[in-house]
Design a protein around this motif. Structure first.
Motif, PDB file in Angstrom:
ATOM      1  N   GLY A 355       0.816  -1.221   0.000  1.00 12.58           N
ATOM      2  CA  GLY A 355       0.000   0.000   0.000  1.00 12.58           C
ATOM      3  C   GLY A 355       0.837   1.253   0.000  1.00 12.58           C
ATOM      4  N   VAL A 356       0.124   2.362   0.062  1.00 16.40           N
ATOM      5  CA  VAL A 356       0.792   3.663  -0.022  1.00 16.40           C
ATOM      6  C   VAL A 356       1.325   4.057   1.353  1.00 16.40           C
ATOM      7  N   ALA A 357       2.503   4.696   1.364  1.00 13.71           N
ATOM      8  CA  ALA A 357       3.064   5.166   2.627  1.00 13.71           C
ATOM      9  C   ALA A 357       3.774   6.500   2.422  1.00 13.71           C
ATOM     10  N   ALA A 358       3.696   7.336   3.433  1.00 12.51           N
ATOM     11  CA  ALA A 358       4.525   8.553   3.452  1.00 12.51           C
ATOM     12  C   ALA A 358       5.856   8.137   4.070  1.00 12.51           C
ATOM     13  N   LYS A 359       6.939   8.229   3.273  1.00 10.48           N
ATOM     14  CA  LYS A 359       8.226   7.667   3.711  1.00 10.48           C
ATOM     15  C   LYS A 359       9.122   8.744   4.333  1.00 10.48           C
ATOM     16  N   ALA A 377       5.765   7.616  17.061  1.00 12.17           N
ATOM     17  CA  ALA A 377       4.829   6.769  16.302  1.00 12.17           C
ATOM     18  C   ALA A 377       3.387   6.920  16.813  1.00 12.17           C
ATOM     19  N   PRO A 378       3.143   6.774  18.137  1.00 11.50           N
ATOM     20  CA  PRO A 378       1.749   6.964  18.583  1.00 11.50           C
ATOM     21  C   PRO A 378       1.255   8.392  18.376  1.00 11.50           C
ATOM     22  N   ALA A 379       2.163   9.347  18.473  1.00  6.84           N
ATOM     23  CA  ALA A 379       1.743  10.743  18.261  1.00  6.84           C
ATOM     24  C   ALA A 379       1.259  10.936  16.823  1.00  6.84           C
ATOM     25  N   VAL A 380       1.964  10.351  15.864  1.00  8.92           N
ATOM     26  CA  VAL A 380       1.547  10.448  14.454  1.00  8.92           C
ATOM     27  C   VAL A 380       0.198   9.749  14.276  1.00  8.92           C
ATOM     28  N   GLU A 381       0.079   8.554  14.859  1.00 15.00           N
ATOM     29  CA  GLU A 381      -1.162   7.780  14.657  1.00 15.00           C
ATOM     30  C   GLU A 381      -2.364   8.482  15.302  1.00 15.00           C
ATOM     31  N   ARG A 382      -2.118   9.213  16.383  1.00 14.14           N
ATOM     32  CA  ARG A 382      -3.213   9.988  17.000  1.00 14.14           C
ATOM     33  C   ARG A 382      -3.588  11.181  16.124  1.00 14.14           C
ATOM     34  N   ALA A 383      -2.567  11.837  15.600  1.00 16.47           N
ATOM     35  CA  ALA A 383      -2.815  13.072  14.838  1.00 16.47           C
ATOM     36  C   ALA A 383      -3.438  12.779  13.473  1.00 16.47           C
ATOM     37  N   PHE A 384      -3.138  11.599  12.900  1.00 20.36           N
ATOM     38  CA  PHE A 384      -3.635  11.279  11.553  1.00 20.36           C
ATOM     39  C   PHE A 384      -4.382   9.947  11.636  1.00 20.36           C
ATOM     40  N   ALA A 385      -5.674  10.049  11.890  1.00 24.74           N
ATOM     41  CA  ALA A 385      -6.481   8.873  12.221  1.00 24.74           C
ATOM     42  C   ALA A 385      -6.393   7.796  11.144  1.00 24.74           C
ATOM     43  N   GLY A 386      -6.228   6.565  11.585  1.00 24.64           N
ATOM     44  CA  GLY A 386      -6.231   5.423  10.670  1.00 24.64           C
ATOM     45  C   GLY A 386      -4.858   5.082  10.118  1.00 24.64           C
ATOM     46  N   THR A 387      -3.868   5.963  10.307  1.00 24.22           N
ATOM     47  CA  THR A 387      -2.521   5.648   9.785  1.00 24.22           C
ATOM     48  C   THR A 387      -1.827   4.658  10.722  1.00 24.22           C
ATOM     49  N   GLY A 388      -0.789   3.995  10.196  1.00 23.31           N
ATOM     50  CA  GLY A 388       0.007   3.086  11.009  1.00 23.31           C
ATOM     51  C   GLY A 388       1.476   3.282  10.675  1.00 23.31           C
ATOM     52  N   MET A 405       1.888   4.414   6.992  1.00 26.07           N
ATOM     53  CA  MET A 405       1.015   3.754   6.016  1.00 26.07           C
ATOM     54  C   MET A 405      -0.360   4.448   5.988  1.00 26.07           C
ATOM     55  N   ALA A 406      -0.904   4.524   4.785  1.00 29.56           N
ATOM     56  CA  ALA A 406      -2.226   5.146   4.612  1.00 29.56           C
ATOM     57  C   ALA A 406      -3.292   4.319   5.322  1.00 29.56           C
ATOM     58  N   PRO A 407      -4.364   4.968   5.785  1.00 27.67           N
ATOM     59  CA  PRO A 407      -5.466   4.209   6.390  1.00 27.67           C
ATOM     60  C   PRO A 407      -6.088   3.262   5.353  1.00 27.67           C
ATOM     61  N   GLY A 409      -8.532   1.800   2.861  1.00 30.17           N
ATOM     62  CA  GLY A 409      -9.567   2.455   2.068  1.00 30.17           C
ATOM     63  C   GLY A 409      -9.291   3.924   1.787  1.00 30.17           C
ATOM     64  N   ALA A 410      -8.021   4.350   1.973  1.00 28.34           N
ATOM     65  CA  ALA A 410      -7.688   5.757   1.703  1.00 28.34           C
ATOM     66  C   ALA A 410      -7.905   6.075   0.223  1.00 28.34           C
ATOM     67  N   PRO A 411      -8.333   7.300  -0.096  1.00 28.14           N
ATOM     68  CA  PRO A 411      -8.561   7.651  -1.508  1.00 28.14           C
ATOM     69  C   PRO A 411      -7.248   7.673  -2.288  1.00 28.14           C
ATOM     70  N   PRO A 412      -7.326   7.538  -3.633  1.00 25.91           N
ATOM     71  CA  PRO A 412      -6.105   7.466  -4.444  1.00 25.91           C
ATOM     72  C   PRO A 412      -5.203   8.688  -4.295  1.00 25.91           C
ATOM     73  N   ASP A 413      -5.790   9.828  -3.935  1.00 27.33           N
ATOM     74  CA  ASP A 413      -4.942  11.027  -3.815  1.00 27.33           C
ATOM     75  C   ASP A 413      -4.426  11.221  -2.387  1.00 27.33           C
ATOM     76  N   TRP A 414      -4.492  10.154  -1.557  1.00 24.43           N
ATOM     77  CA  TRP A 414      -4.083  10.289  -0.153  1.00 24.43           C
ATOM     78  C   TRP A 414      -2.659  10.836  -0.019  1.00 24.43           C
ATOM     79  N   LEU A 415      -1.757  10.295  -0.826  1.00 30.57           N
ATOM     80  CA  LEU A 415      -0.354  10.698  -0.694  1.00 30.57           C
ATOM     81  C   LEU A 415      -0.200  12.197  -0.969  1.00 30.57           C
ATOM     82  N   ALA A 416      -0.844  12.636  -2.061  1.00 26.08           N
ATOM     83  CA  ALA A 416      -0.711  14.048  -2.418  1.00 26.08           C
ATOM     84  C   ALA A 416      -1.404  14.940  -1.388  1.00 26.08           C
ATOM     85  N   SER A 417      -2.548  14.488  -0.877  1.00 22.69           N
ATOM     86  CA  SER A 417      -3.300  15.387   0.000  1.00 22.69           C
ATOM     87  C   SER A 417      -2.830  15.312   1.456  1.00 22.69           C
TER      88      SER A 417
END
Ligand code: FAD
Ligand code: MLT
Ligand code: ZN
Length: 491
Positions: A355-359, A377-388, A405-407, A409-417
């Motif tokens: 899947g898609v990930a912000a690296k 890691a938990p701070a990111v996951e709290r701030a951006f719901a559904g990410t891992g 990692m994107a949540p 069912g994230a939309p195709p433009d998740w990485l850009a947005s």
């Protein structure tokens, strides 16, 4: 400061005469404008950046590179150097405007000399890392830097990104292994400095400037590299443990007990192992029970037979008794060594398939990394719901790949947005910890805005001044590494 790229850079490529002159310099084997032939080289390894080029030019030797650069400089045409195209930051992908030429070094793949007695190899830029490994092994030597992309990454790319990899713990990054360099500078002159000088105080160190310059200061055409003796024995262990802090504690114990033996300590979270098992055929978990974290350890000995295996076993047993390690196994054959390493080296591929990930490729002081990971890691996951977060890699160097990692069912433009805000969050935390937003992959086009946002004026001004001094026309890999100076606002 004047803009680094003159408007004229994009102009001349449409000129047929220019392309004909270019083709004449390198001959038919070194020139193509065929869209199908160029296509594989115009997209990066992760498929995130797509570019275009006026031509793909593949010189056969340094003189041809120099002639190509001179012609491009005369016509103000941008050049994007490329080796194996394994960049993780879009460094070798030209911009989509098609104004640049793509200059591939892959035809320059000769090992000019390999001298086991002096532990040196002179390699052209296009030598593939795995081929150097094999050539050195035939002479009882080793080039100690290695990484997952070794079957494609080239010496020119490794030098130009100051690559790290999995053996940095013992042998350092590429910078420490380059003993001499040959490069074509942006005006087409050849800087020939392959002699492996231990001492050289002729002022600014051009070799060091070119290492890690990502093709923005010139084209590396060859390098003299330091080899080390081949090891006689190797032990590869797979360890299960509870957290990254335990992994670092284990490393310190191993370093004390097995001096000069530990070459790698690579951290692998359960989620990364699961991705590999799911997406990479033929892989299986080395330990029976699941663990939240794993490390792969490689230790070597110069002599055989040696006591390495016994000593490593004793240390791992003692770490289990001390409750630092939960379980461990040492590979029993060469095939098993390779199977353990295959898991580690396949994480990027598995993650790409998963899947898609912000690296993020980050470093902080080594001893602080476990805490940084466990808090951020938990701070990111709290701030951006559904990410891992999947953070893995070179813990012993204070460098992990902190990928979000994107949540599901994230939309195709998740990485850009979403990725810009996530990356800003992660990079702010890294910067607050005194760390680096690029530990080993470089800046490329992916991190250029973040470099600008987070760098001091001192760093930015120095980067721009060096770039402008060596490449006044701004033709070398524009849009990578060096953020353009902002135009002054009209008063
Ligand atoms: P390219 O991708 O072709 O180019 C990289 C940069 O160098 C670009 O900016 C390009 O313009 C420039 N360049 C290339 N050749 C020249 C030249 N001759 N002269 C001037 N500039 C040049 N990197 C690590 O550091 N550690 C790792 O552990 C690691 N693991 C990886 C695992 C995988 C599976 C993959 C795909 C990549 C990994 N990388 C890693 C990233 C990558 O392999 C390195 O950055 C490598 O050094 C790139 O080499 P390349 O020949 O593919 O260069
Ligand atoms: C690695 O260590 O595997 C890499 O540098 C690649 C990555 O970040 O995905
Ligand atoms: Zn890495």
């Amino acid at each position: 400061m004047a803009s680094l790229i003159s408007a004229a850079v994009h102009m001349a490529t449409s000129s047929r005469l220019f392309l004909e002159q270019l083709a004449a310099l390198v001959g038919p084997r070194g020139f193509t404008t065929d869209a199908d032939a160029m296509a594989p080289w115009l997209t990066d390894w992760r498929g995130r950046y797509h570019g275009a080029a006026a031509a793909l030019v593949s010189p056969a030797n340094t003189e041809e590179v120099a002639a190509v650069v001179r012609l491009c400089a005369d016509h103000n045409v941008a050049i994007v150097p490329q080796g194996g195209n394994t960049s993780m930051v879009g460094g070798a992908t030209p911009s989509p405007d098609g104004g640049a030429i793509l200059l591939s070094l892959r035809r320059m793949n000769r090992i000019r000399s390999l001298l086991p007695d002096s532990n040196l190899a002179v390699c052209e830029a296009g030598v593939i890392l795995a081929n150097l490994h094999d050539a050195a092994a035939e002479k009882g030597r080793r080039f100690p830097l290695t990484l997952g992309a070794k079957g494609s990454a080239t010496i020119g790319g490794l030098v130009s990104t100051n690559a790290g990899g999995t053996q940095v713990l013992r042998f350092g990054t590429m910078r420490g292994l380059v003993a001499g360099i040959e490069a074509v500078l942006p005006d087409g002159s050849i800087h020939s400095a392959l002699a492996p000088l231990k001492k050289d105080n002729r002022g600014y160190d051009l070799k060091s400037l070119l290492i890690g310059a990502e093709g923005t200061l010139g084209i590396v055409t060859a390098a003299t590299l330091t080899l080390v003796p081949a090891f006689a024995e190797r032990r590869v262990a797979w360890v299960g443990l509870n957290d990254p802090e335990a992994a670092l504690t284990l490393l310190r114990r191993l370093e004390a007990a097995l001096p000069d033996a530990v070459e790698s300590l690579e951290l692998i979270p359960a989620h990364a192992l699961d991705l590999v098992l799911a997406h990479i055929p033929g892989t299986r978990a080395p330990l029976d029970a699941p663990h939240p974290w794993h490390v792969l350890i490689e230790a070597t000995a110069p002599e055989s037979p040696s006591t390495l295996g016994d000593r490593l076993t004793a240390e791992l047993e003692s770490a289990i008794e001390a409750d630092i390690v939960k379980d461990a196994t040492i590979a029993a054959s060469l095939a098993q060594d390779d199977a353990f390493w295959r898991i580690r080296d396949s994480i990027s591929e598995a993650e790409r398939a998963g899947g898609v990930a912000a690296k993020h490729d980050i470093s902080v002081p080594v001893s602080y990394m476990p805490r940084f990971m466990m808090e951020t890691a938990p701070a990111v996951e709290r701030a951006f719901a559904g990410t891992g977060v999947i953070a893995f890699g070179h813990l012993g160097d204070g460098n992990v790949h902190f990928n979000v990692m994107a949540p599901a069912g994230a939309p195709p433009d998740w990485l850009a947005s979403e990725a810009p805000a996530i990356s800003a969050f992660v990079h702010d935390a890294v910067t607050a910890a005194g760390g680096s937003i690029s530990a080993e992959h470089g800046i490329g086009q992916m991190k250029i805005d973040e470099l600008e946002r987070l760098s001091s004026p001192a760093r930015l001004n120095a980067l721009r001044a060096i770039k402008t001094a060596l490449d006044p026309k701004g033709i070398m890999n524009p849009g990578k590494l060096v953020p353009l100076a902002k135009k002054p606002r009209p008063s």
